[in-house]
Design an enzyme around this catalytic site. Structure first.
Site, PDB file in Angstrom:
ATOM      1  N   HIS A  44       0.835  -1.153   0.004  1.00 59.45           N
ATOM      2  CA  HIS A  44      -0.329  -0.009  -0.010  1.00 59.45           C
ATOM      3  C   HIS A  44       0.735   1.282   0.109  1.00 59.45           C
ATOM      4  O   HIS A  44       1.854   1.200   0.313  1.00 59.45           O
ATOM      5  CB  HIS A  44      -1.033   0.063   1.097  1.00 59.45           C
ATOM      6  CG  HIS A  44      -0.205   0.014   2.351  1.00 59.45           C
ATOM      7  ND1 HIS A  44       0.432   1.023   3.187  1.00 59.45           N
ATOM      8  CD2 HIS A  44       0.024  -0.861   3.305  1.00 59.45           C
ATOM      9  CE1 HIS A  44       1.000   0.662   4.224  1.00 59.45           C
ATOM     10  NE2 HIS A  44       0.683  -0.552   4.390  1.00 59.45           N
ATOM     11  N   GLU A  66      -1.631  -7.130   7.818  1.00 63.50           N
ATOM     12  CA  GLU A  66      -0.583  -7.096   8.459  1.00 63.50           C
ATOM     13  C   GLU A  66      -0.282  -7.726   9.801  1.00 63.50           C
ATOM     14  O   GLU A  66      -0.953  -8.377  10.260  1.00 63.50           O
ATOM     15  CB  GLU A  66       0.108  -5.622   8.546  1.00 63.50           C
ATOM     16  CG  GLU A  66       1.464  -5.475   9.197  1.00 63.50           C
ATOM     17  CD  GLU A  66       2.521  -5.741   7.940  1.00 63.50           C
ATOM     18  OE1 GLU A  66       2.779  -6.954   8.258  1.00 63.50           O
ATOM     19  OE2 GLU A  66       3.096  -5.010   7.566  1.00 63.50           O
TER      20      GLU A  66
END
Length: 201
Positions: free
Chosen positions: A9, A79
Site C-alpha cells: 500500500h 499485516e
C-alpha cells in the site's frame, strides 16, 4: 508463466510518522495516495486477471487508486499483529528495546500479545496460494510484512535478509507451474517514482 504481483500500500498516516501499525486500520496519507496513483499505469500494464487485497483501509484505498476497486478483501492478508507495539514509534522501540526490535524484524521475536512470524507466514502464504488457483496473474495489494512473509514462504528468502519494501511498490514472483516450489523473484521493490531504501515497517 504464472505470476504473483505483490503491491505494498501507499504511505499511510502512521508510516509518515514512523509508527508501527500492525493491524490498526489507518488511512493513506496524501503522499500515499499520490504514490498509489503513480503506480497505477505500471500495474495495469501487467494485466492482472484476479485482484485480492488486505481488508485494512490503506490496502483497499491503494487497490482503488490502482484502478481495481473490485479487489476482493481478505482478512488473511492483514499485516502482522504487533500486539503491544501497535502505534509505538519505531525510533522509541530502537532506543528502548533495540535488540527485541531487530529480532522481530528478523522473524525471531514476538511482541507481547502479538502474532508470531511463523503464524503470520502460514496465514498469508496459504491465503495467496489458494487465491492464485486459476489465475495466471494475481494482484495482491497488501503490506510490507506480508510481502516479506511471502518471499520467505515461496522462495526461501528470510526476513533478516530483506529491506522493507517501499510504499506503493511492486514485487513480482514468477513460476512455470501451479506449485510453490519453482517460484523465482522476477522484480523487487519497483516504484515509478524511484526506489525508497529507508521505508518504515
Amino acid at each position: 508463466m504464472k505470476r504473483l504481483l505483490l503491491v505494498r500500500h501507499g504511505e499511510s498516516e502512521w508510516n509518515a510518522t514512523r509508527r508501527l501499525q500492525g493491524q490498526a486500520d489507518i488511512s493513506l496519507s496524501e503522499t500515499g495516495r499520490q504514490q498509489a496513483t503513480a503506480l497505477a499505469e505500471t500495474v495495469r500494464s501487467l494485466r492482472p486477471d484476479r485482484t485480492v487485497a488486505s481488508d485494512l483501509r490503506r490496502a483497499g484505498e491503494t487497490a482503488t487508486l490502482l484502478g481495481y476497486p473490485e479487489a476482493e478483501p481478505m482478512p488473511a492478508l492483514r499485516e502482522i499483529d504487533v500486539g503491544a507495539w501497535t502505534g509505538v514509534e519505531i525510533a522509541d522501540l530502537i532506543a528502548g528495546q533495540g535488540e527485541a526490535y531487530r529480532s522481530w524484524r528478523a522473524g525471531s521475536f514476538t511482541p507481547p500479545s502479538g502474532e508470531s512470524w511463523d503464524q503470520f507466514k502460514s496465514r498469508t502464504s496459504g491465503a495467496v496460494f489458494d487465491a492464485s488457483a486459476g489465475a495466471e496473474r494475481l494482484l495482491v495489494v497488501c503490506h510490507g510484512g506480508v510481502i516479506r512473509a511471502l518471499l520467505e514462504a515461496f522462495i526461501g528468502l528470510p526476513p533478516a535478509r530483506i529491506i522493507p519494501v517501499g510504499p506503493a511498490s511492486v514485487t513480482i514472483l514468477a513460476a512455470k507451474s501451479d506449485g510453490r516450489d519453482d517460484m523465482r523473484l522476477e522484480l523487487f521493490n519497483y516504484s515509478p517514482l524511484g526506489p525508497v531504501l529507508d521505508a518504515p515497517d
